[in-house]
Design a protein around this motif. Structure first.
Motif, PDB file in Angstrom:
ATOM      1  N   ASN A 163       0.757  -1.122   0.008  1.00  0.00           N
ATOM      2  CA  ASN A 163      -0.215   0.055   0.045  1.00  0.00           C
ATOM      3  C   ASN A 163       0.774   1.257   0.076  1.00  0.00           C
ATOM      4  OD1 ASN A 163      -2.268  -1.640   0.233  1.00  0.00           O
ATOM      5  ND2 ASN A 163      -2.357  -1.531   2.306  1.00  0.00           N
ATOM      6  N   ASP A 164       1.901   1.223  -0.884  1.00  0.00           N
ATOM      7  CA  ASP A 164       2.899   2.490  -0.745  1.00  0.00           C
ATOM      8  C   ASP A 164       3.477   2.332  -2.372  1.00  0.00           C
ATOM      9  OD1 ASP A 164       4.182   4.681  -0.208  1.00  0.00           O
ATOM     10  OD2 ASP A 164       5.789   3.749   1.056  1.00  0.00           O
ATOM     11  N   VAL A 165       3.894   3.484  -2.691  1.00  0.00           N
ATOM     12  CA  VAL A 165       4.223   3.673  -4.162  1.00  0.00           C
ATOM     13  C   VAL A 165       5.396   2.521  -4.578  1.00  0.00           C
ATOM     14  CG1 VAL A 165       5.698   5.055  -5.908  1.00  0.00           C
ATOM     15  CG2 VAL A 165       3.779   6.248  -4.073  1.00  0.00           C
ATOM     16  N   GLY A 166       5.171   1.833  -5.448  1.00  0.00           N
ATOM     17  CA  GLY A 166       6.099   0.776  -5.832  1.00  0.00           C
ATOM     18  C   GLY A 166       5.565  -0.466  -4.946  1.00  0.00           C
ATOM     19  N   ALA A 167       4.501  -0.615  -4.457  1.00  0.00           N
ATOM     20  CA  ALA A 167       4.347  -1.774  -3.498  1.00  0.00           C
ATOM     21  C   ALA A 167       2.994  -2.370  -3.976  1.00  0.00           C
ATOM     22  CB  ALA A 167       4.574  -1.536  -2.091  1.00  0.00           C
ATOM     23  N   LEU A 168       2.637  -3.717  -3.650  1.00  0.00           N
ATOM     24  CA  LEU A 168       1.451  -4.204  -3.818  1.00  0.00           C
ATOM     25  C   LEU A 168       0.311  -3.636  -3.043  1.00  0.00           C
ATOM     26  CD1 LEU A 168       0.055  -6.723  -5.118  1.00  0.00           C
ATOM     27  CD2 LEU A 168       0.285  -7.871  -2.783  1.00  0.00           C
ATOM     28  N   CYS A 169      -0.885  -3.303  -3.592  1.00  0.00           N
ATOM     29  CA  CYS A 169      -2.065  -2.653  -2.997  1.00  0.00           C
ATOM     30  C   CYS A 169      -3.234  -3.439  -3.178  1.00  0.00           C
ATOM     31  CB  CYS A 169      -2.214  -1.173  -3.226  1.00  0.00           C
ATOM     32  SG  CYS A 169      -2.714  -1.040  -5.136  1.00  0.00           S
ATOM     33  N   TRP A 170      -3.335  -4.460  -4.169  1.00  0.00           N
ATOM     34  CA  TRP A 170      -4.621  -5.119  -4.120  1.00  0.00           C
ATOM     35  C   TRP A 170      -4.449  -6.365  -4.922  1.00  0.00           C
ATOM     36  CZ3 TRP A 170      -9.024  -3.840  -1.681  1.00  0.00           C
ATOM     37  CH2 TRP A 170     -10.225  -4.145  -2.109  1.00  0.00           C
ATOM     38  N   ASN A 171      -5.388  -7.112  -4.779  1.00  0.00           N
ATOM     39  CA  ASN A 171      -5.338  -8.495  -5.575  1.00  0.00           C
ATOM     40  C   ASN A 171      -6.845  -8.618  -5.981  1.00  0.00           C
ATOM     41  OD1 ASN A 171      -2.504 -10.232  -5.191  1.00  0.00           O
ATOM     42  ND2 ASN A 171      -3.175  -9.055  -3.401  1.00  0.00           N
ATOM     43  N   GLU A 172      -7.149  -8.894  -7.201  1.00  0.00           N
ATOM     44  CA  GLU A 172      -8.481  -8.971  -7.880  1.00  0.00           C
ATOM     45  C   GLU A 172      -8.617 -10.248  -8.776  1.00  0.00           C
ATOM     46  OE1 GLU A 172     -10.800  -5.260  -9.361  1.00  0.00           O
ATOM     47  OE2 GLU A 172      -9.957  -6.307 -11.397  1.00  0.00           O
ATOM     48  N   LEU A 173      -9.507 -10.958  -8.536  1.00  0.00           N
ATOM     49  CA  LEU A 173      -9.961 -12.181  -9.272  1.00  0.00           C
ATOM     50  C   LEU A 173     -11.312 -11.704 -10.138  1.00  0.00           C
ATOM     51  CD1 LEU A 173      -9.999 -15.073  -9.784  1.00  0.00           C
ATOM     52  CD2 LEU A 173     -11.788 -15.465  -7.807  1.00  0.00           C
ATOM     53  N   ALA A 174     -10.749 -12.126 -11.467  1.00  0.00           N
ATOM     54  CA  ALA A 174     -11.870 -12.013 -12.442  1.00  0.00           C
ATOM     55  C   ALA A 174     -12.326 -13.573 -12.807  1.00  0.00           C
ATOM     56  CB  ALA A 174     -11.110 -11.668 -13.653  1.00  0.00           C
ATOM     57  N   THR A 175     -13.606 -13.873 -12.460  1.00  0.00           N
ATOM     58  CA  THR A 175     -13.797 -15.254 -12.540  1.00  0.00           C
ATOM     59  C   THR A 175     -15.495 -15.505 -13.188  1.00  0.00           C
ATOM     60  OG1 THR A 175     -14.520 -17.044 -11.235  1.00  0.00           O
ATOM     61  CG2 THR A 175     -15.002 -15.029 -10.266  1.00  0.00           C
ATOM     62  N   THR A 176     -15.451 -16.669 -13.510  1.00  0.00           N
ATOM     63  CA  THR A 176     -17.016 -16.858 -14.331  1.00  0.00           C
ATOM     64  C   THR A 176     -18.045 -17.137 -13.527  1.00  0.00           C
ATOM     65  OG1 THR A 176     -16.244 -19.231 -14.481  1.00  0.00           O
ATOM     66  CG2 THR A 176     -15.810 -17.723 -16.425  1.00  0.00           C
ATOM     67  N   PRO A 194      -2.658  -8.755  -9.634  1.00  0.00           N
ATOM     68  CA  PRO A 194      -2.153  -7.795  -8.785  1.00  0.00           C
ATOM     69  C   PRO A 194      -2.005  -6.424  -9.233  1.00  0.00           C
ATOM     70  CG  PRO A 194      -0.242  -8.779  -9.953  1.00  0.00           C
ATOM     71  CD  PRO A 194      -1.492  -9.264 -10.341  1.00  0.00           C
ATOM     72  N   TYR A 195      -2.314  -5.329  -8.243  1.00  0.00           N
ATOM     73  CA  TYR A 195      -2.337  -4.026  -8.500  1.00  0.00           C
ATOM     74  C   TYR A 195      -1.124  -3.387  -7.579  1.00  0.00           C
ATOM     75  CZ  TYR A 195      -7.024  -3.769 -10.404  1.00  0.00           C
ATOM     76  OH  TYR A 195      -8.372  -3.886 -11.126  1.00  0.00           O
ATOM     77  N   PHE A 196      -0.246  -2.544  -8.052  1.00  0.00           N
ATOM     78  CA  PHE A 196       0.753  -1.987  -7.570  1.00  0.00           C
ATOM     79  C   PHE A 196       0.349  -0.422  -7.448  1.00  0.00           C
ATOM     80  CE2 PHE A 196       2.368  -5.861  -9.600  1.00  0.00           C
ATOM     81  CZ  PHE A 196       3.072  -6.247  -8.479  1.00  0.00           C
ATOM     82  N   THR A 197       0.835   0.249  -6.374  1.00  0.00           N
ATOM     83  CA  THR A 197       0.750   1.716  -6.133  1.00  0.00           C
ATOM     84  C   THR A 197       1.790   2.575  -7.159  1.00  0.00           C
ATOM     85  OG1 THR A 197      -0.249   1.439  -4.064  1.00  0.00           O
ATOM     86  CG2 THR A 197       0.119   3.651  -4.471  1.00  0.00           C
ATOM     87  N   VAL A 198       1.157   3.365  -7.892  1.00  0.00           N
ATOM     88  CA  VAL A 198       1.970   4.394  -8.380  1.00  0.00           C
ATOM     89  C   VAL A 198       1.765   5.694  -8.217  1.00  0.00           C
ATOM     90  CG1 VAL A 198       2.623   2.841 -10.440  1.00  0.00           C
ATOM     91  CG2 VAL A 198       0.732   4.364 -10.783  1.00  0.00           C
ATOM     92  N   GLU A 199       2.545   6.745  -8.595  1.00  0.00           N
ATOM     93  CA  GLU A 199       2.305   8.228  -8.298  1.00  0.00           C
ATOM     94  C   GLU A 199       1.284   8.699  -9.016  1.00  0.00           C
ATOM     95  OE1 GLU A 199       5.984  10.183  -7.853  1.00  0.00           O
ATOM     96  OE2 GLU A 199       6.267   9.787  -5.843  1.00  0.00           O
ATOM     97  N   ASN A 200       1.537   8.605 -10.535  1.00  0.00           N
ATOM     98  CA  ASN A 200       0.669   8.672 -11.477  1.00  0.00           C
ATOM     99  C   ASN A 200       0.470   7.683 -12.322  1.00  0.00           C
ATOM    100  OD1 ASN A 200       0.217  10.101 -14.290  1.00  0.00           O
ATOM    101  ND2 ASN A 200      -0.071  11.730 -12.862  1.00  0.00           N
ATOM    102  N   VAL A 201      -0.667   7.225 -12.787  1.00  0.00           N
ATOM    103  CA  VAL A 201      -1.247   6.087 -13.650  1.00  0.00           C
ATOM    104  C   VAL A 201      -0.729   6.546 -14.980  1.00  0.00           C
ATOM    105  CG1 VAL A 201      -3.246   5.044 -14.707  1.00  0.00           C
ATOM    106  CG2 VAL A 201      -2.898   5.060 -12.054  1.00  0.00           C
ATOM    107  N   ASP A 202      -0.827   7.702 -15.534  1.00  0.00           N
ATOM    108  CA  ASP A 202      -0.595   7.999 -16.873  1.00  0.00           C
ATOM    109  C   ASP A 202       0.918   7.761 -17.240  1.00  0.00           C
ATOM    110  OD1 ASP A 202      -3.242   9.073 -17.992  1.00  0.00           O
ATOM    111  OD2 ASP A 202      -2.994   9.841 -15.971  1.00  0.00           O
ATOM    112  N   ASP A 203       1.652   8.309 -16.442  1.00  0.00           N
ATOM    113  CA  ASP A 203       2.968   8.253 -16.537  1.00  0.00           C
ATOM    114  C   ASP A 203       3.567   6.636 -16.342  1.00  0.00           C
ATOM    115  OD1 ASP A 203       2.975  11.036 -16.591  1.00  0.00           O
ATOM    116  OD2 ASP A 203       3.720  11.319 -14.426  1.00  0.00           O
ATOM    117  N   ALA A 204       3.049   6.102 -15.475  1.00  0.00           N
ATOM    118  CA  ALA A 204       3.442   4.680 -15.296  1.00  0.00           C
ATOM    119  C   ALA A 204       3.110   3.780 -16.842  1.00  0.00           C
ATOM    120  CB  ALA A 204       2.689   4.126 -14.291  1.00  0.00           C
ATOM    121  N   ALA A 205       1.981   3.863 -17.187  1.00  0.00           N
ATOM    122  CA  ALA A 205       1.402   3.297 -18.734  1.00  0.00           C
ATOM    123  C   ALA A 205       2.297   3.800 -19.420  1.00  0.00           C
ATOM    124  CB  ALA A 205      -0.026   3.778 -18.955  1.00  0.00           C
ATOM    125  N   ARG A 206       2.705   4.906 -19.773  1.00  0.00           N
ATOM    126  CA  ARG A 206       3.636   5.568 -20.569  1.00  0.00           C
ATOM    127  C   ARG A 206       5.048   4.967 -20.542  1.00  0.00           C
ATOM    128  NH1 ARG A 206       0.801  10.694 -20.471  1.00  0.00           N
ATOM    129  NH2 ARG A 206       2.315  11.266 -18.744  1.00  0.00           N
TER     130      ARG A 206
END
Length: 259
Positions: free
Chosen positions: A140-153, A206-218
């Motif tokens: 739950n900090d920048v550069g660390a795991l913050c969430w786990n999500e299951l996509a299921t049928t 897994p989801y990781f925290t970043v300071e800015n999503v747009d910057d991280a995607a680029r």
């Protein structure tokens, strides 16, 4: 900061990347998240790389097993759940309807004991029995795991399975998204697979925290990855789903997390 020295049983405690080319994956993630790699022995499992940020363990990386590659399994992230007894929990999972033990428990030297199970819809998750290592020491900090999500049928079937196996409780919103609670804390989510995701088996992301999503995607695209979904707004923040250069999917998140 979300520093951790202990995880309640049933809590996601870290994530591991199984990849075909560890050196290439290591280069991508260290540049994207500022992680520092440290190689360690894993006993009978060979070696693994501890990925660290600011002197804290955040994730692990290892070469994909030959059997998995031969079966056509792509590089992927695996979510790990802390348990008191990996053998007993895996055995109980195998007794519950439709689930199976995907990999029998084995020791990772003195670090811990690990097993892998598949839920009734086929999504694979690992069980971690901690010894000298609890899992990630920063979440739950920048550069660390913050969430786990299951996509299921089958959301309801999966919810019932994990409630029985680990005692999870759920809060379901109007859209049907189920937030997991374990030991009084938010612990991830479960959602129905959308139509465009039906071509792949149910899976944890897994989801990781970043300071800015747009910057991280680029940055991810500049480093050889590619976007699987554009940055999306939610009521708690913004996220995007990305595939690394070898195809493993993960998400980046910008917003409020539970410390």
């Amino acid at each position: 900061m979300g520093e951790r020295t202990h995880y309640e049983p049933g809590t996601f405690c870290w994530v591991g990347l199984a990849t075909t080319y560890p050196a290439a994956a290591e280069q991508f993630y260290t540049r994207l998240f500022g992680w520092q790699p440290e190689e360690h022995s894993a006993g009978e499992a060979g070696t693994f790389t501890m990925l660290r940020r600011n002197d804290h363990d955040v994730a692990i990386l290892y070469r994909q097993q030959p059997e998995a590659r031969a079966a056509g399994a792509p590089p992927h992230w695996t979510s790990y759940i802390s348990v008191e007894d990996a053998h007993a929990t895996a055995a109980r999972a195998g007794e519950l309807g439709g689930a199976a033990v995907f990999r029998e428990p084995f020791d990772v030297l003195d670090a811990g004991r690990v097993a892998a199970i598949s839920d009734p819809t086929g999504a694979i998750v690992s069980l971690w029995q901690p010894r000298s290592r609890i899992g990630a020491t920063l979440v739950n900090d920048v550069g660390a795991l913050c969430w786990n999500e299951l996509a299921t049928t089958d959301v309801e079937r999966v919810k019932a399975f994990f409630a029985e196996l680990l005692g999870w409780q759920y809060e379901t919103d109007e859209s049907g998204y189920a937030s997991i609670r374990n030991g009084g804390r938010l612990n991830g989510g479960v959602r129905e697979q959308v139509e465009q995701g039906r071509g792949i088996p149910p899976n944890w992301l897994p989801y990781f925290t970043v300071e800015n999503v747009d910057d991280a995607a680029r940055d991810a695209e500049r480093l050889g990855g590619h976007a699987l979904s554009r940055p999306t707004e939610t009521h708690i923040g913004r996220f995007a789903v990305i595939a690394d250069p070898l195809g493993a999917a993960f998400a980046v998140f910008e917003g409020e997390t539970d410390p």
